[in-house]
Scaffold this motif. Sequence first.
Motif, PDB file in Angstrom:
ATOM      1  N   GLU A  44       0.830  -1.207   0.000  1.00 53.79           N
ATOM      2  CA  GLU A  44       0.000   0.000   0.000  1.00 53.79           C
ATOM      3  C   GLU A  44       0.864   1.258   0.000  1.00 53.79           C
ATOM      4  OE1 GLU A  44      -3.415   0.752  -0.002  1.00 53.79           O
ATOM      5  OE2 GLU A  44      -3.452  -1.269  -0.816  1.00 53.79           O
ATOM      6  N   ARG A  45       1.902   1.263   0.793  1.00 55.26           N
ATOM      7  CA  ARG A  45       2.783   2.439   0.854  1.00 55.26           C
ATOM      8  C   ARG A  45       3.492   2.642  -0.481  1.00 55.26           C
ATOM      9  NH1 ARG A  45       6.262   4.395   5.784  1.00 55.26           N
ATOM     10  NH2 ARG A  45       4.331   3.709   6.698  1.00 55.26           N
ATOM     11  N   HIS A  46       3.954   1.547  -1.067  1.00 58.64           N
ATOM     12  CA  HIS A  46       4.630   1.632  -2.362  1.00 58.64           C
ATOM     13  C   HIS A  46       3.659   2.089  -3.457  1.00 58.64           C
ATOM     14  CE1 HIS A  46       7.583   0.822  -5.411  1.00 58.64           C
ATOM     15  NE2 HIS A  46       6.748   0.005  -6.047  1.00 58.64           N
ATOM     16  N   GLY A  47       2.434   1.625  -3.416  1.00 60.26           N
ATOM     17  CA  GLY A  47       1.439   2.001  -4.412  1.00 60.26           C
ATOM     18  C   GLY A  47       1.041   3.461  -4.319  1.00 60.26           C
ATOM     19  N   ARG A  48       1.012   4.004  -3.132  1.00 58.31           N
ATOM     20  CA  ARG A  48       0.639   5.417  -2.979  1.00 58.31           C
ATOM     21  C   ARG A  48       1.734   6.342  -3.482  1.00 58.31           C
ATOM     22  NH1 ARG A  48      -3.370   6.227   1.894  1.00 58.31           N
ATOM     23  NH2 ARG A  48      -4.292   4.174   1.877  1.00 58.31           N
ATOM     24  N   ARG A  49       2.961   5.916  -3.402  1.00 54.62           N
ATOM     25  CA  ARG A  49       4.058   6.756  -3.887  1.00 54.62           C
ATOM     26  C   ARG A  49       4.035   6.861  -5.411  1.00 54.62           C
ATOM     27  NH1 ARG A  49       9.078   4.653  -0.213  1.00 54.62           N
ATOM     28  NH2 ARG A  49       8.397   5.617   1.726  1.00 54.62           N
TER      29      ARG A  49
END
Length: 55
Positions: A44-49
Motif C-alpha cells: 500500500e505504501r509503495h502504491g501510494r508513492r
Amino acid sequence: MLFLVAALLLLGVVLGTVAHAPLSFTVIAAVVIGVWLTVFAIRERHGRRRGPATD
C-alpha cells in the motif's frame, strides 16, 4: 452500532477458537497474519508513492 456488535461477535468467536487451539498453532497463525499485514502495508505504501494505477 450494528458494525460494533458484529465486530464484538467476531472477536468473541476468534478468541474462543484460539483458547482451544494449541499454543504452537496460535503462535504460527499469529506470525502468518503479521507477515501478511506487513506485506500488505508495504504494498500500500509503495502504491501510494507511484500514484493511482491505470488499467
